[in-house]
Design an enzyme around this catalytic site. Structure first.
Site, mmCIF file in Angstrom:
data_model
loop_
_atom_site.group_PDB
_atom_site.id
_atom_site.type_symbol
_atom_site.label_atom_id
_atom_site.label_comp_id
_atom_site.label_asym_id
_atom_site.label_seq_id
_atom_site.Cartn_x
_atom_site.Cartn_y
_atom_site.Cartn_z
ATOM 1 N N GLN A 36 -4.016 -1.568 9.824
ATOM 2 C CA GLN A 36 -3.798 -3.382 9.312
ATOM 3 C C GLN A 36 -4.268 -3.656 9.859
ATOM 4 O O GLN A 36 -4.319 -4.100 11.579
ATOM 5 C CB GLN A 36 -2.573 -3.190 8.444
ATOM 6 C CG GLN A 36 -2.525 -4.482 8.051
ATOM 7 C CD GLN A 36 -2.812 -4.319 6.945
ATOM 8 O OE1 GLN A 36 -3.514 -3.564 6.175
ATOM 9 N NE2 GLN A 36 -4.358 -5.925 7.008
ATOM 10 N N LYS A 60 0.714 -0.975 0.192
ATOM 11 C CA LYS A 60 0.245 -0.050 -0.052
ATOM 12 C C LYS A 60 0.707 1.606 0.593
ATOM 13 O O LYS A 60 0.298 1.870 -0.300
ATOM 14 C CB LYS A 60 -1.053 0.365 1.211
ATOM 15 C CG LYS A 60 -2.147 -0.921 0.849
ATOM 16 C CD LYS A 60 -2.507 -1.372 2.153
ATOM 17 C CE LYS A 60 -3.861 -2.178 1.989
ATOM 18 N NZ LYS A 60 -4.324 -2.801 3.491
ATOM 19 N N ASP A 81 -11.011 2.974 4.855
ATOM 20 C CA ASP A 81 -11.222 1.717 4.548
ATOM 21 C C ASP A 81 -12.530 1.506 4.753
ATOM 22 O O ASP A 81 -12.970 0.207 4.977
ATOM 23 C CB ASP A 81 -10.629 1.047 6.398
ATOM 24 C CG ASP A 81 -8.976 0.267 5.268
ATOM 25 O OD1 ASP A 81 -9.157 0.002 4.384
ATOM 26 O OD2 ASP A 81 -8.307 0.055 6.609
#
Ligand code: NDP
Length: 304
Positions: free
Chosen positions: A96, A52, A119
């Protein structure tokens, strides 16, 4: 022959568009920024986060990789999120998962500012998505819609069956398909006679987390199969169950000692009208949509 929906190519196209937008924003003095929080040393998480961060660099997005130790407390993580919420150079915050057991994951995700929730996990964004208001949608389901649209697969009026109801994949995928005017059925582990329902699907989205779960008898011939599952198999008998006679996979398996299989059994793909392969289908879209969400968040926060 079924059509293979090339997620890698679609993701590359989206990233190119994002890079273009980043350039336009730069002309206005804006540089989108993503904070990536990686706790501890989970190997898979490290791979995901590094890719990412690398994609940010490729597209001209600023990124800040923050790596608290796996002994971090909920309070320390909440302080970190509060600091990131306040930083003007950060438009998106990515935490994460999974987090170590001592950290209250829900409390943490709820603490991320909805405006920076790239997200799309915050309840405010889940609610906005449900209400059909502009929102930061979860990346993987948003990627599913992009694959369908950019491959010219009609969604409106189609019966879309989503197997899986997680907050991250199944539920938001169903909601996005509904907003595209599909008739949507959501299935889960308590669904009775699942094959009878999946056989009605014009578009079948498999987000279960069980290798090869969707078998040929569960498919309507000609259906579009979207396989979200990513399962690593290492045992020879599992390999033979899914890929016996597949020379290309055999070579990869021999080299690496493992291979990936989705939630759809590879034999079921043969009946499809179109399908996303694993790997190279839905997977690449997740990062591309994260980048798109980061730029979207940067623009929304500045009223652009
Ligand atoms: P979860 O484990 O959170 O959810 C799985 C869902 O599948 C649940 O709703 C569960 O039902 C349902 N399910 C389990 N067993 C059955 C069954 N026998 N019959 C019908 N439904 C069943 O997984 P996620 O949604 O997080 O992920 C799903 C898959 O997608 C995984 O393989 C994951 O690795 C992959 N994934 C891929 C991503 C990508 O980038 N391509 C990103 C995120 C995930 P119930 O609610 O009743 O328990």
């Amino acid at each position: 022959m079924p059509k293979i929906l090339d997620g890698a190519a679609i993701a590359a196209q989206i990233k190119q568009e994002v890079a273009q937008e980043v350039k336009l924003l730069a002309a206005q003095g804006v540089r989108p920024g993503l904070a990536a929080v990686l706790v501890g040393n989970v190997a898979a998480s490290e791979i995901y986060v590094r890719s990412k961060v690398q994609t940010c660099a490729e597209l001209g997005i600023f990124s800040d990789l923050i790596t608290p130790p796996d002994t971090v407390t909920t309070e320390e993580m909440l302080d970190l999120v509060a600091a990131l919420n306040a930083r003007d150079d950060i438009d998106g915050i990515l935490i994460q998962l999974p987090l170590p057991p001592q950290v209250d994951t829900k409390a943490l995700l709820d603490a991320v500012s909805p405006a920076k929730d790239v997200d799309g996990f915050h309840p405010v964004n889940a609610g906005r998505l449900q209400a059909g208001r502009p929102a930061l949608a979860p990346c993987t389901p948003a990627g599913v819609i992009e694959i369908l649209k950019r491959s010219g697969i009609a969604i409106a009026g189609q019966h879309a069956v989503v197997v899986g109801r997680s907050d991250i994949v199944g539920k938001p995928a169903a909601m996005l398909l509904l907003h595209q005017n599909a008739t949507v059925t959501i299935c889960h582990s308590k669904t009775r006679d699942l094959p009878a329902i999946t056989r009605q699907a014009d578009i079948l989205v498999a987000a279960i987390g069980r290798p090869g779960f969707i078998t040929p008898d569960m498919i309507k011939p000609g259906a579009t199969l979207i396989d979200v599952g990513i399962n690593r198999i290492t045992a020879r008998e599992d390999f033979d169950r899914y890929f016996a006679g597949n020379a290309r996979r055999e070579a990869a398996f021999a080299k690496r000692g493992s291979t990936l299989v989705g939630d759809v059994h590879p034999q079921a793909f043969e009946l499809a009208g179109a399908y996303t392969p694993v790997p190279g289908g839905v997977g690449p879209l997740t990062i591309a949509m994260l980048m798109a969400n980061t730029v979207h968040a940067a623009k929304m926060r500045r009223g652009l």
